[in-house]
Design a protein around this motif. Sequence first.
Motif, short mmCIF file in Angstrom:
data_model
loop_
_atom_site.label_atom_id
_atom_site.label_comp_id
_atom_site.label_asym_id
_atom_site.label_seq_id
_atom_site.Cartn_x
_atom_site.Cartn_y
_atom_site.Cartn_z
N ASN A 235 -39.74 -15.78 -18.45
CA ASN A 235 -38.86 -15.58 -19.61
C ASN A 235 -39.52 -14.86 -20.78
N ARG A 236 -40.79 -14.43 -20.61
CA ARG A 236 -41.48 -13.71 -21.68
C ARG A 236 -42.05 -12.38 -21.20
N MET A 237 -42.22 -12.26 -19.91
CA MET A 237 -42.69 -11.01 -19.32
C MET A 237 -41.64 -10.55 -18.31
N GLU A 238 -41.61 -9.27 -18.07
CA GLU A 238 -40.68 -8.74 -17.07
C GLU A 238 -41.03 -9.29 -15.69
N ALA A 239 -40.01 -9.72 -14.97
CA ALA A 239 -40.21 -10.22 -13.61
C ALA A 239 -40.73 -9.10 -12.71
N LEU A 240 -41.36 -9.50 -11.62
CA LEU A 240 -41.83 -8.54 -10.64
C LEU A 240 -40.62 -7.90 -9.95
N SER A 241 -40.75 -6.66 -9.56
CA SER A 241 -39.66 -6.02 -8.84
C SER A 241 -39.59 -6.58 -7.42
N GLN A 242 -38.42 -6.47 -6.82
CA GLN A 242 -38.25 -6.96 -5.46
C GLN A 242 -39.17 -6.23 -4.48
N GLY A 243 -39.29 -4.94 -4.63
CA GLY A 243 -40.15 -4.16 -3.74
C GLY A 243 -41.61 -4.54 -3.89
N SER A 244 -42.04 -4.78 -5.11
CA SER A 244 -43.43 -5.16 -5.35
C SER A 244 -43.74 -6.53 -4.76
N ILE A 245 -42.93 -7.52 -5.07
CA ILE A 245 -43.23 -8.87 -4.60
C ILE A 245 -43.10 -8.97 -3.08
N HIS A 246 -42.21 -8.17 -2.49
CA HIS A 246 -42.09 -8.16 -1.03
C HIS A 246 -43.37 -7.58 -0.41
N TRP B 257 -47.19 -18.51 2.69
CA TRP B 257 -47.25 -17.72 1.45
C TRP B 257 -45.89 -17.06 1.32
N GLY B 258 -45.25 -17.19 0.17
CA GLY B 258 -43.96 -16.55 -0.02
C GLY B 258 -43.58 -16.44 -1.49
N PRO B 259 -42.69 -15.51 -1.80
CA PRO B 259 -42.30 -15.25 -3.19
C PRO B 259 -41.36 -16.31 -3.75
N MET B 260 -41.45 -16.48 -5.06
CA MET B 260 -40.50 -17.33 -5.78
C MET B 260 -39.22 -16.54 -5.98
N GLY B 261 -38.11 -17.23 -5.92
CA GLY B 261 -36.82 -16.57 -6.14
C GLY B 261 -36.69 -15.96 -7.52
N CYS B 262 -37.39 -16.51 -8.51
CA CYS B 262 -37.32 -16.00 -9.88
C CYS B 262 -38.16 -14.74 -10.08
N LEU B 263 -38.91 -14.36 -9.06
CA LEU B 263 -39.73 -13.14 -9.07
C LEU B 263 -40.85 -13.17 -10.11
N GLN C 56 -46.39 -0.11 -6.88
CA GLN C 56 -46.15 -1.12 -7.91
C GLN C 56 -46.85 -2.43 -7.56
N ALA C 57 -46.89 -2.79 -6.29
CA ALA C 57 -47.59 -4.01 -5.87
C ALA C 57 -49.07 -3.93 -6.24
#
Length: 160
Positions: free
Chosen positions: A42-53, A76-82, A134-135
Amino acid sequence: MDKIPSFTIDHLRLLRGIYVSRKDSIGAETLTTFDIRMVEPNRMEALSQGSIHTIEHLAATYLRNEPHWKDSIVYWGPMGCLTGNYLVMKGDLQAGDIVALMTDTFRFIAQYEGEIPGAQPKDCGNWSLHDLAQAKKDAQRYLTEVLEVIKPENLTYPQQ
């Protein structure tokens, strides 16, 4: 319904870091779930879907091949909130126990060159949703701004 523990963490004060999210006992084994928080919620931009994938594919591949830790890696897996990833490991571990492992993991991602492991239609359900450039930037930022200068406040959830 009861609020699950991960929703009781004050995300307005949560910093980037490595946190023990929970511990579960399964028979005689303890599983430790880590919150690998790459951006401040909520203070920094979330990771992009392509990056976190892409981070997911590279980190999972690295961790499951890392000689010392590979037999302890469960997931190991991404959080839904990115904003980060979850790492589940066998063992009763603390956040400080895996700082070197996460440093090596994110250095691997930041320096990675070549084809993304598992990024083919036969290997992945959304194989085209990757962003290696980006990753690498996101991994490098987390590496240099957090992991290489980690402080106690990056290893313990903020108190309520």
